[in-house]
Design an enzyme around this catalytic site. Structure first.
Site, PDB file in Angstrom:
ATOM      1  N   GLY A   4       0.699  -1.008  -0.067  1.00  0.00           N
ATOM      2  CA  GLY A   4       0.108  -0.056  -0.098  1.00  0.00           C
ATOM      3  C   GLY A   4       0.958   1.133  -0.038  1.00  0.00           C
ATOM      4  CB  ALA A  31      -0.488  10.843   3.956  1.00  0.00           C
ATOM      5  CB  VAL A  73       2.516   0.274   3.524  1.00  0.00           C
ATOM      6  CG1 VAL A  73       2.394  -0.614   4.669  1.00  0.00           C
ATOM      7  CG2 VAL A  73       2.070   1.766   4.042  1.00  0.00           C
ATOM      8  CG  ASP A 124      -5.793  11.043   3.904  1.00  0.00           C
ATOM      9  OD1 ASP A 124      -6.763  11.518   3.059  1.00  0.00           O
ATOM     10  OD2 ASP A 124      -4.516  10.558   3.651  1.00  0.00           O
TER      11      ASP A 124
END
Length: 642
Positions: free
Chosen positions: A334, A337, A341, A453
Site C-alpha cells: 500500500g 500520506a 508500506v 485523511d
C-alpha cells in the site's frame, strides 16, 4: 569506501586522467513537432496519419490491440571510459480518447529498452510484455494506465507509474489529484526528467504547454544499471475489449551530462601548471567540509533519536531491510500520506509486520514525527498498533501490526471483483468501529486529534474484519479549548469538506464529513467520485437525490442482493448524509454518530433537499467548482448556506 578516501581517489583519478585524453560519448537530441517515417519504426497495430502516431486500432467496435513506435537510432546513456551515465529529458503530447466511455482500457507507456523490436501483448500488458513470457522483455517505462488491473496491483483506473522489467509499478500516483484525467480525450503534455546525479525521476503532466512546478510522480531511483549498452526509446499502448484510442502528437528527447573531449597534448601541461595550486587548495577545503558535515550528521541523528526515546522499540535498518527483501516491489502492500508500506516477515520470530518507508528522508521528517508522536501516545482497539521505528541510512521507518485483510478500499472494490464480497454484518461493524475510534480521537484523548485523511484506503481490516484506523501522517494535535488553525489543505479529493477546501481549517467536523462519505461508500459500494458517461458524479449528491424522491434505499449496494436489514441500511444512509451535510454546523459529533449506530439515540432529521453551498457572489459551488477551486485558487471567500 569512506568519504575522505573516496574524495582523494576521485581527485587522484582526475589528476591522472589529465595526461590521458578521453573521447567522451556525445549527447543526443531530437525534436519531432510532427512525425514522418524517416526516423521511426512502427510495430504491431501502430500507424502514422497526418503527422500523428496512432498506437492502437481506430475502430468503433471493441477490440484487442497493441502497437509500438520506436526511434530508429539506439542511444548511448553510459560511457565506459568516463564512467558517466547521462541524464535524460523527454517531452511529448498524447491523448487517450474513446467513442464508448464505458469501455476504457488499457493505456500507453513511454519506454527505454535494449531491444528495437519490443512488442508485447494486448490488454493489461500495455504492448510492453509478452503474456506468455513475462520476464523476457527488459525495459524502464512510465505507464499512463487507464484500467484497474488486479494482476499488476494497480491502485486505480487512472494512474501514472514507474515500471522496471515488470508491470507491477515501483510507484504509482493518481494524476486526478492535480486535475489531470488521462481518459479526458484532451491533449496532455508530459515531461519525464531523470537526473542521474540526484538519482531521481520526475513526471509532470499538463493540459497546456507550460510545465507545472509540481510533478505528478517523483521517484528516488538509480537507473544507471538499466541504461548500459545500446538503448532504444519509444512508446507502446494496448487495449482489450475496448475502443480506446492512443495518439502521440509530438515528441522531443535529449540526453544530458556527457563531458566534451579533453584538451590534448600541449595544453595539458599549461592547464596543470595553472590549475595545480588551486586544485590542491580545493582538496583541502573539501576534506575539511566533509569532516564538518559528517560531524553535523552524527549530531543530527543523535538529536533526532533523542526525540523518540519515549516511543516503542527501535528496529535496526538491517533487520527491516532483510524482512522486506530489500524493500522489494513484490512486498509493497500500500501507499499512504507518509510513504510506501511493505510487508515484512521476521524469520527469527516468525512474525509479520507492516513497514512504512518515507518517500524523502528530509521532507518526510515532519510527517514521520507527526505520525510517531501521535500514534505512540494513543491506545484504542480500532487503531493500528505501532510496534516501533527506525532512523538509519537516511531512512525514516515505522513498524506496525500487519492487517491480513488489507484496506477497506480493497475489500469494497478490488476483492469483490475476485468474488470475495464484504457482507452487511461486517460492513456495519466497520462503520461502528470507525465511529468509535474517531470519538476517542476527538473527545477522549488528552489532546484532540484531527486525522484529516479519513478514507476507505486508510481504514485497515484485521483478521476478523474489524476496522483499524491508520496513516496519521497528516494528523494534527489540538488542545480541546483551542480554535482550529488554518493550514495547507491536505487529504483526498472526494472526502474533503467544502469549508476545508475553501479555508484550509481542519476541525473535528471536517473529519465527520469524511466519515460520512466513508459510511455512504460502505452502504452503496460506490466511490466518492465516479465517472458516469461524460461527467463526474459525486456520491453524496447521488444519494441525496434518491433521498429527495423517497428512494434512498435504492442506493444500497446491489452486490449485496438484498441481504441486509432495511432499517439498518436506511439508518446508515441517512447518517452518512447527516455527516456529509454542506453546513458544518448541522453535522453531528462523532459521539452522537456512535450513539445512533448503537441505538442509544434517535436518528437525525435529514432535509429532503440538499443544502446548497454558494460563494458570497451568489455563484453556486458545485462539484466542478470545488475541484477547480481546489486545484487552482488560493483565495479565501465567504461561504453561506442557503
Amino acid at each position: 569506501m569512506r568519504p575522505r578516501k573516496l574524495l582523494v581517489s576521485f581527485f587522484f583519478f582526475i589528476f591522472l586522467s589529465s595526461f590521458n585524453p578521453i573521447v567522451s560519448a556525445e549527447n543526443v537530441t531530437f525534436d519531432f513537432s510532427s512525425f514522418t517515417l524517416r526516423n521511426i519504426t512502427l510495430l504491431g497495430d501502430s500507424y502514422l496519419r497526418n503527422g500523428i502516431i496512432g498506437l492502437t486500432k481506430a475502430l468503433d467496435v471493441p477490440t484487442s490491440s497493441a502497437g509500438v513506435v520506436i526511434y530508429n537510432n539506439p542511444i548511448i546513456f553510459y560511457d565506459r571510459e568516463s564512467n558517466i551515465t547521462a541524464s535524460f529529458s523527454t517531452r511529448f503530447s498524447f491523448s487517450i480518447n474513446n467513442v464508448n466511455p464505458s469501455s476504457f482500457g488499457d493505456g500507453l507507456a513511454f519506454f527505454l529498452s535494449p531491444r528495437n523490436r519490443t512488442l508485447g501483448s494486448s490488454g493489461g500488458y500495455l504492448g510492453l510484455v509478452n503474456s506468455s513470457q513475462l520476464t523476457s522483455n527488459k525495459f524502464v517505462a512510465i505507464e499512463f494506465d487507464t484500467r484497474l488491473d488486479l494482476h499488476f496491483n494497480d491502485p486505480n483506473e487512472n494512474h501514472v507509474g514507474l515500471d522496471i522489467d515488470s508491470l507491477n509499478s515501483i510507484r504509482a500516483e493518481d494524476p486526478i489529484l492535480q486535475g489531470i484525467d488521462l481518459k479526458s480525450g484532451n491533449s496532455i503534455t508530459a515531461w519525464i526528467d531523470y537526473k542521474n546525479d540526484q538519482k531521481k525521476l520526475r513526471v509532470y503532466l499538463s493540459y497546456s504547454s507550460f510545465k507545472p512546478e509540481k510533478p505528478v510522480l517523483s521517484v528516488d531511483i538509480d537507473l544507471s544499471d538499466y541504461l548500459k549498452g545500446l538503448i532504444y526509446v519509444g512508446f507502446s499502448a494496448s487495449t482489450e475489449g475496448s475502443t480506446e484510442l492512443h495518439q502521440i502528437e509530438n515528441w522531443s528527447f535529449e540526453t544530458i551530462g556527457f563531458l566534451p573531449a579533453r584538451p590534448s597534448g600541449k595544453r595539458v601541461g599549461l592547464v596543470f601548471a595553472i590549475a595545480g595550486p588551486t586544485f590542491f587548495g580545493v582538496v583541502l577545503v573539501a576534506l575539511g567540509y566533509l569532516s564538518v558535515q559528517k560531524l553535523r550528521g552524527i549530531r543530527r541523528q543523535m538529536s533526532f533519536k533523542a526525540e523518540l526515546v519515549a516511543c516503542p522499540r527501535e528496529f535496526s535498518y538491517k533487520g527491516l531491510k532483510s524482512a522486506t527483501k530489500g524493500f522489494h516491489s513484490s512486498r509493497i502492500i500500500g501507499h499512504g500520506a507518509f510513504g510506501t508500506v511493505y510487508k515484512a516477515f521476521f524469520k527469527s520470530s516468525g512474525t509479520i509486520a507492516a513497514v512504512k518507508r518515507s518517500r524523502h528522508s528530509h521532507e518526510g521528517k515532519t510527517e514521520f514525527l507527526a505520525e510517531l508522536s501521535i500514534i505512540a501516545g494513543l491506545r484504542h482497539k480500532n487503531l493500528v498498533q505501532l510496534q516501533g521505528w527506525c532512523v538509519e541510512k537516511g531512512e525514516l521507518l515505522l513498524v506496525y501490526d500487519f492487517m491480513p485483510n488489507g484496506s477497506l478500499d480493497k475489500m469494497l472494490y478490488q476483492e469483490s471483483e475476485l468474488g470475495s464480497l464484504l457482507d452487511w454484518s461486517h460492513r456495519l461493524n466497520i462503520v461502528i468501529g470507525l465511529a468509535s475510534v474517531l470519538t476517542y480521537l476527538h473527545q477522549e484523548c488528552e489532546q484532540r486529534v484531527i486525522h484529516r485523511d479519513i478514507k476507505t484506503g486508510n481504514v485497515l481490516l484485521d483478521g476478523n474484519f474489524k476496522a483499524r484506523l491508520g496513516d496519521f501522517g497528516l494528523a494534527k494535535l489540538m488542545d480541546h479549548d483551542k480554535s482550529p488553525v488554518s493550514t495547507l489543505t491536505a487529504g483526498t479529493m472526494g472526502y474533503l469538506a467544502p469549508e476545508y477546501l475553501q479555508y484550509g481549517k481542519a476541525t473535528e467536523k471536517t473529519d465527520v464529513y469524511s466519515y460520512g462519505v466513508v459510511a455512504l461508500e460502505v452502504a452503496c459500494g460506490r466511490r466518492p467520485i465516479e465517472r458516469d458517461d461524460f461527467k463526474m458524479v459525486n456520491l453524496v449528491d447521488w444519494v441525496w437525490g434518491l433521498h429527495t424522491y423517497g428512494k434512498i434505499i435504492e442506493a444500497a449496494d446491489k452486490r449485496l442482493n438484498g441481504k441486509f436489514k432495511e432499517e439498518e441500511m436506511r439508518k446508515l444512509l441517512l447518517l452518512g448524509l447527516s455527516c456529509a451535510n454542506p453546513d458544518c454546523a448541522e453535522r453531528p459529533s462523532m459521539r452522537k454518530v456512535l450513539q445512533i449506530l448503537n441505538d442509544e439515540a434517535v436518528s437525525l432529521d435529514v432535509p429532503k433537499i440538499k443544502p446548497s453551498l454558494s460563494f458570497s457572489s451568489g455563484l453556486p459551488l458545485n462539484l466542478d467548482d470545488i475541484v477547480s477551486d481546489y486545484m487552482n485558487s488560493s483565495s479565501m471567500c465567504e461561504i453561506r448556506i442557503s
